[in-house]
Motif scaffolding. Structure first.
Motif, PDB file in Angstrom:
ATOM      1  N   PRO A 256       0.794  -1.227   0.000  1.00  0.00           N
ATOM      2  CA  PRO A 256       0.000   0.000   0.000  1.00  0.00           C
ATOM      3  C   PRO A 256       0.828   1.279   0.000  1.00  0.00           C
ATOM      4  O   PRO A 256       0.274   2.370  -0.050  1.00  0.00           O
ATOM      5  CB  PRO A 256      -0.806  -0.119   1.302  1.00  0.00           C
ATOM      6  N   LEU A 257       2.149   1.170   0.076  1.00  0.00           N
ATOM      7  CA  LEU A 257       2.990   2.358   0.157  1.00  0.00           C
ATOM      8  C   LEU A 257       3.305   2.896  -1.230  1.00  0.00           C
ATOM      9  O   LEU A 257       3.032   2.281  -2.240  1.00  0.00           O
ATOM     10  CB  LEU A 257       4.279   2.048   0.920  1.00  0.00           C
ATOM     11  N   ALA A 290       7.679  -1.674  -6.969  1.00  0.00           N
ATOM     12  CA  ALA A 290       7.140  -2.331  -8.162  1.00  0.00           C
ATOM     13  C   ALA A 290       5.807  -3.025  -7.965  1.00  0.00           C
ATOM     14  O   ALA A 290       5.167  -3.409  -8.944  1.00  0.00           O
ATOM     15  CB  ALA A 290       8.156  -3.350  -8.694  1.00  0.00           C
ATOM     16  N   ALA A 291       5.382  -3.225  -6.730  1.00  0.00           N
ATOM     17  CA  ALA A 291       4.114  -3.936  -6.500  1.00  0.00           C
ATOM     18  C   ALA A 291       3.168  -3.134  -5.626  1.00  0.00           C
ATOM     19  O   ALA A 291       2.254  -3.697  -5.038  1.00  0.00           O
ATOM     20  CB  ALA A 291       4.386  -5.305  -5.861  1.00  0.00           C
ATOM     21  N   GLU A 295       1.119   1.872  -8.176  1.00  0.00           N
ATOM     22  CA  GLU A 295       1.700   1.390  -9.423  1.00  0.00           C
ATOM     23  C   GLU A 295       0.690   0.549 -10.203  1.00  0.00           C
ATOM     24  O   GLU A 295       0.562   0.670 -11.431  1.00  0.00           O
ATOM     25  CB  GLU A 295       2.954   0.544  -9.138  1.00  0.00           C
ATOM     26  N   PHE A 296      -0.052  -0.292  -9.494  1.00  0.00           N
ATOM     27  CA  PHE A 296      -0.997  -1.167 -10.185  1.00  0.00           C
ATOM     28  C   PHE A 296      -2.244  -0.421 -10.629  1.00  0.00           C
ATOM     29  O   PHE A 296      -2.898  -0.830 -11.594  1.00  0.00           O
ATOM     30  CB  PHE A 296      -1.338  -2.369  -9.303  1.00  0.00           C
ATOM     31  N   VAL A 297      -2.564   0.679  -9.949  1.00  0.00           N
ATOM     32  CA  VAL A 297      -3.645   1.533 -10.440  1.00  0.00           C
ATOM     33  C   VAL A 297      -3.268   2.086 -11.812  1.00  0.00           C
ATOM     34  O   VAL A 297      -4.097   2.156 -12.731  1.00  0.00           O
ATOM     35  CB  VAL A 297      -3.913   2.676  -9.436  1.00  0.00           C
ATOM     36  N   LEU A 316       5.194 -10.676  -6.310  1.00  0.00           N
ATOM     37  CA  LEU A 316       5.189 -11.004  -4.884  1.00  0.00           C
ATOM     38  C   LEU A 316       5.919 -12.314  -4.612  1.00  0.00           C
ATOM     39  O   LEU A 316       6.678 -12.429  -3.640  1.00  0.00           O
ATOM     40  CB  LEU A 316       3.746 -11.086  -4.366  1.00  0.00           C
ATOM     41  N   THR A 317       5.717 -13.301  -5.483  1.00  0.00           N
ATOM     42  CA  THR A 317       6.424 -14.581  -5.322  1.00  0.00           C
ATOM     43  C   THR A 317       7.923 -14.386  -5.495  1.00  0.00           C
ATOM     44  O   THR A 317       8.726 -14.933  -4.719  1.00  0.00           O
ATOM     45  CB  THR A 317       5.907 -15.607  -6.349  1.00  0.00           C
TER      46      THR A 317
END
Length: 330
Positions: A256-257, A290-291, A295-297, A316-317
């Protein structure tokens, strides 16, 4: 250049609103104003510049270089290009569209997109000055490996099936132009005038910025709230001393950062000084860069939910496995 955005935030938050720089609200607002204005300015400049270059992109030369070469060379080139370009995911979107419209294989494009937010030349210099050559090389190797392996996996899964319509259309047009370009009867490419390049870049800037600006506001707003209201030192106190669960917890804490590779380097230094293991620290910082949710928005603009979830799970993996291995080696 960036000092002007800081001064703007200072003037608006501290002078106009009269808030104390010690208050959590002021810190959150300052973060929001500074980063939103900075990202907006960079987006406009980068989208225009990349559009200007894309207008005269020599598709045949790029494809011709990659034709007949092993795929791992393409993945390495895509990851390497991502490592030397100072883009976060939001400003990588126009480059992503440029790659797809050029008919570049999706795995090479994804290798670029995965590596680009993790590494840039400013972050490398800062990392070297703070933490030394060994950790710097380890960080670069890890970031590029994630991009190369991720690109290969997404290529194998034919990730182009899950692009958003705008990206899928660009990719389809790129594939068609690739077939046309192989016809010798087509002759030389038409000369592109400077006026045409300006008009193309202007149109790209208006279209892409018009789609993503509201997501920038949402993403930075979330980051600002966390920046201003999450207590300082919370991460150092709760990431553990190298237990197995500390790595996935660090990865989840970074989601969330909001930070870029340059901004997260001082955080990395602070965590290491506080005794957080190297693997846990890198997992947290890479997840933040990166995650993260912002960024994903941004990436939702070019990817469908299925592809976005796949990239998210892949990252994430990768970060978790990398953190566990480094903690064991340490």
């Amino acid at each position: 250049m960036f000092i002007w955005f800081t001064l703007l935030a200072d003037w608006l938050v501290y002078d106009c609103l009269g808030l104390s720089n010690q208050s959590q609200l002021a810190q959150a607002l300052h973060f929001f104003v500074e980063d939103t204005s900075k990202i907006f300015a960079l987006l406009i400049i980068m989208i225009y510049a990349i559009g200007w270059l894309r207008a005269a992109l020599n598709v045949e030369r790029v494809r011709g270089y990659l034709a007949g070469k092993p795929k791992w060379i393409g993945y390495t080139m895509g990851s390497g290009f991502g490592a030397v370009t100072p883009f976060c995911s939001c400003s990588s979107i126009p480059v992503f569209l440029g790659f797809t419209s050029a008919g570049i294989p999706i795995g090479i494009t994804m290798a670029f997109l995965l590596t680009s937010p993790l590494i840039n030349e400013v972050a490398i210099l800062l990392l070297f000055s703070l933490l030394g050559l060994e950790i710097t090389l380890l960080y670069i190797a890890t970031g590029m490996a994630i991009g190369i392996v991720g690109g290969a996996i997404l290529d194998l899964l034919r990730a182009e099936r899950w692009l958003q319509p705008i990206a899928a259309k660009a990719y389809a047009m790129g594939q068609e132009s690739s077939q046309v370009a192989t016809n010798p009867a087509n002759g030389n490419a038409e000369t592109i005038t400077w006026r045409h390049r300006h008009q193309f870049a202007k149109s790209e800037t208006k279209e892409i910025f018009g789609r993503v600006w509201k997501w920038v506001v949402i993403g930075v707003g979330l980051g600002a709230a966390l920046h201003g209201f999450v207590p300082a030192g919370w991460l150092e106190a709760n990431l553990g001393d190298g237990q197995w669960w500390s790595v996935p917890l660090a990865v989840l804490a970074g989601i969330p950062l909001y930070a870029n590779a340059t901004g997260v380097i001082p955080v990395m230094e602070s965590l290491l000084i506080q005794g957080v293991p190297l693997g846990t620290t890198l997992a947290f910082c890479m997840s933040t860069v990166a995650a993260s949710f912002p960024e994903f928005v941004m990436l939702k603009q070019v990817m469908q939910w299925r592809l976005l979830a796949l990239v998210f799970a892949l990252l994430l993996t990768s970060f978790t496995l990398m953190g566990w291995v480094l903690n064991l080696l340490q």
